[in-house]
Design an enzyme around this catalytic site. Structure first.
Site, PDB file in Angstrom:
ATOM      1  CD  GLU A  58      49.405  37.759  35.240  1.00 42.99           C
ATOM      2  OE1 GLU A  58      50.101  36.651  34.811  1.00 42.99           O
ATOM      3  OE2 GLU A  58      48.933  37.887  36.463  1.00 42.99           O
TER       4      GLU A  58
ATOM      5  CG  HIS B 272      48.789  35.952  39.001  1.00 38.78           C
ATOM      6  ND1 HIS B 272      50.234  36.088  38.661  1.00 38.78           N
ATOM      7  CD2 HIS B 272      48.925  35.569  40.425  1.00 38.78           C
ATOM      8  CE1 HIS B 272      51.018  36.129  39.650  1.00 38.78           C
ATOM      9  NE2 HIS B 272      50.250  36.098  40.870  1.00 38.78           N
TER      10      HIS B 272
ATOM     11  CD  GLU C 275      46.997  32.132  37.054  1.00 36.36           C
ATOM     12  OE1 GLU C 275      46.677  32.794  36.195  1.00 36.36           O
ATOM     13  OE2 GLU C 275      48.101  32.347  37.536  1.00 36.36           O
TER      14      GLU C 275
HETATM   15 ZN   LIG Z   1      50.664  36.038  36.665  1.00 39.54          ZN
END
Ligand SMILES: [Zn+2]
Ligand SMILES: *[C@@H]1O[C@H](CO)[C@@H](O)[C@H](O)[C@H]1NC(C)=O
Ligand SMILES: *[C@@H]1O[C@H](CO)[C@@H](O)[C@H](O)[C@H]1NC(C)=O
Ligand SMILES: *[C@@H]1O[C@H](CO)[C@@H](O)[C@H](O)[C@H]1NC(C)=O
Ligand SMILES: *[C@@H]1O[C@H](CO)[C@@H](O)[C@H](O)[C@H]1NC(C)=O
Length: 440
Positions: free
Chosen positions: A214, A318, A394
């Site tokens: 990531e 992330h 995210e």
């Molecule tokens: Zn992750």
């Protein structure tokens, strides 16, 4: 996972396994070494979801890599498939009437073209990406510690940069180590706060890169460091932050995995290292929360006297989904007592973030948004380390075609907009401690 689900899981696993091993007997596909495709699979019903979940549980055995695990009916799952398995997967999906598209026809090719276009052993970029990093570098020229943003930094380059920052700004920055990785690398972060030796102040923790592939999360964390360091003393907001709060930023929590994924253009399977793609992994992290040295180092740091009882925000980054998540991540329909406050700040952060480039984030608990344990460290920070504002982000893209391979033009906007959102959380921490009035 409940007993019922376990049962379904076992039965379906068996069916999928039989299918994969017995159904096809011949292949005429051209063997392209190390060629991978990414399938976007639509999960239109519970039945389809169950089929994909059982595939997910056996993914490792077939060298399948779920970039986006199957979570809920009505969503989609992204699956990276090596060339030798593509006909098997296509057949499995077609037979079960599951719709899909191939969103990346050659992952290695795309990696070469996009974010990870690193020439082996040289790590130099194409001119377009180079000029992008030059722009970034010019903007941050106030920072005396120069980071070569024209290259995608190795882990050593990141940590050298942080040490260099400390040399230039010893009064308000200090490199710290939280422990050693499996391969013996030090996991390093930087503390930013004036005066640097004042440990009584409230703290904000930010980390990235617990999942090695990531990369945009690590890049974004480095950007935050640069924002705090280069604007301290000139930007009143940043000066207030650094004077009032101690920031602990660990840009790369999983350096072993990151260094390994660095050479991933030849074999994209390496790209996944560090993520849990193990069987029944919905609660895998929950069962063995601190089995890895990286996560136990994180736990020990947050529970150390320096941080315990002082940390008001924990932000872990992330990619990808565009979610701003708060606890509880692994228990559906379960909320913290101060849920309303966490929700309000998350919504304000998402709104602020959107104001930069129009990027839309969804807010909610990990369980609401994902039905998975992806919020594990956020849950732990809230539950055990008693951090008020525990958020799992995210980042981009939401569902753009490339998934983990963020388009190079989006790297800097991603970092910038995320910082705008994170500042909302920092403001909430200041208000929590009576250090700032709410501006309406
Ligand atoms: Zn992750
Ligand atoms: C995938 O299909 C090929 C033939 O297309 C077959 O030889 C192979 O055994 C299958 N692989 C698995 C894991 O089922
Ligand atoms: C296959 O999917 C289509 C579209 O979702 C649906 O209309 C059709 O009834 C399905 N057929 C079977 C055999 O499940
Ligand atoms: C590495 O990249 C530089 C340009 O940044 C180039 O001059 C040099 O020849 C390259 N070295 C190798 C070994 O490819
Ligand atoms: C902070 O404390 C360390 C260790 O006591 C000391 O070496 C350092 O000079 C101090 N830094 C500042 C800026 O006071």
């Amino acid at each position: 996972m409940s007993l019922v689900l376990d049962h379904v899981c076992v039965t379906l696993s068996f069916i999928v396994l039989l299918f994969l091993t017995c159904f096809f007997t011949s292949s005429n596909g051209t063997p392209l070494q190390n060629s991978f495709k990414v399938f976007r699979i639509n999960l239109e019903s519970e039945r389809e979801l169950d089929i994909l979940k059982s595939l997910y549980e056996n993914a490792h055995d077939y060298s399948l890599d779920f970039w986006k695990p199957p979570t809920k009916a009505g969503t989609f799952s992204d699956l990276m498939v090596p060339w030798k398995m593509t006909s098997n997967i296509t057949a499995l999906l077609t037979t079960n009437n599951i719709t899909y598209n191939v969103i990346i026809s050659d992952v290695s090719q795309l990696m070469r073209e996009e974010e990870i276009s690193i020439k082996r052993k040289n790590y130099s970029f194409g001119t377009e990406l180079g000029s992008f990093f030059r722009r970034f570098n010019d903007e941050s020229s106030k920072n005396k510690a120069k980071y070569n943003f024209e290259e995608y930094g190795s882990y050593t380059q990141m940590t050298d940069w942080m040490k260099n920052i400390q040399i230039h700004y010893p009064s308000f920055t200090k490199v710290f180590q939280i422990g050693k990785t499996h391969d013996g690398r030090f996991i390093e972060g930087i503390k930013i706060g004036n005066a640097i030796n004042d440990t009584k102040k409230r703290a904000v923790w930010i980390d990235g890169g617990i999942h090695a592939r990531e990369w945009a999360a690590m890049h974004t964390a480095l950007y935050f460091i640069n924002e705090l360091v280069s604007n301290y003393g000139s930007d009143p907001t940043i000066s207030k932050y650094v004077d009032s709060i101690n920031f602990y930023i660990v840009p790369c929590l999983n350096p072993d995995g990151y260094e390994f994924s660095f050479s991933a253009t030849d074999n994209p399977m390496q790209y996944e290292t560090g993520s849990n793609s193990n069987p029944c992994s919905y609660n895998y992290q929950g069962r063995k929360p601190f089995s890895e040295p990286e996560s136990s180092a994180l736990r020990d740091m947050l529970l150390s006297p320096e941080l315990k009882g002082k940390t008001d925000a924990y932000i872990t980054m992330h990619t990808y989904a565009q979610f701003w998540m708060y606890p509880w991540g692994n228990r559906p329909d379960s909320y913290t007592e101060d849920f309303a406050e966490l929700k309000t700040v998350a919504e304000e952060a998402a709104e602020a973030l959107k104001s930069s480039y129009g990027t839309k984030y969804k807010t909610g608990t990990g369980a609401d948004l994902l039905y998975s344990a992806s919020g594990a460290s956020g849950d732990w920070a809230k539950d055990t380390a008693k951090v008020k504002y525990a958020y799992v982000l995210e980042l981009r893209p939401a569902s753009a075609l490339n998934g983990f391979i963020l388009n190079k033009n989006e790297l800097l906007p991603t970092a910038k907009e995320t910082w705008v959102g994170v500042k909302v959380v920092i403001d909430a921490v200041l208000r929590l401690n009576g250090l700032q009035q709410k501006v309406t």
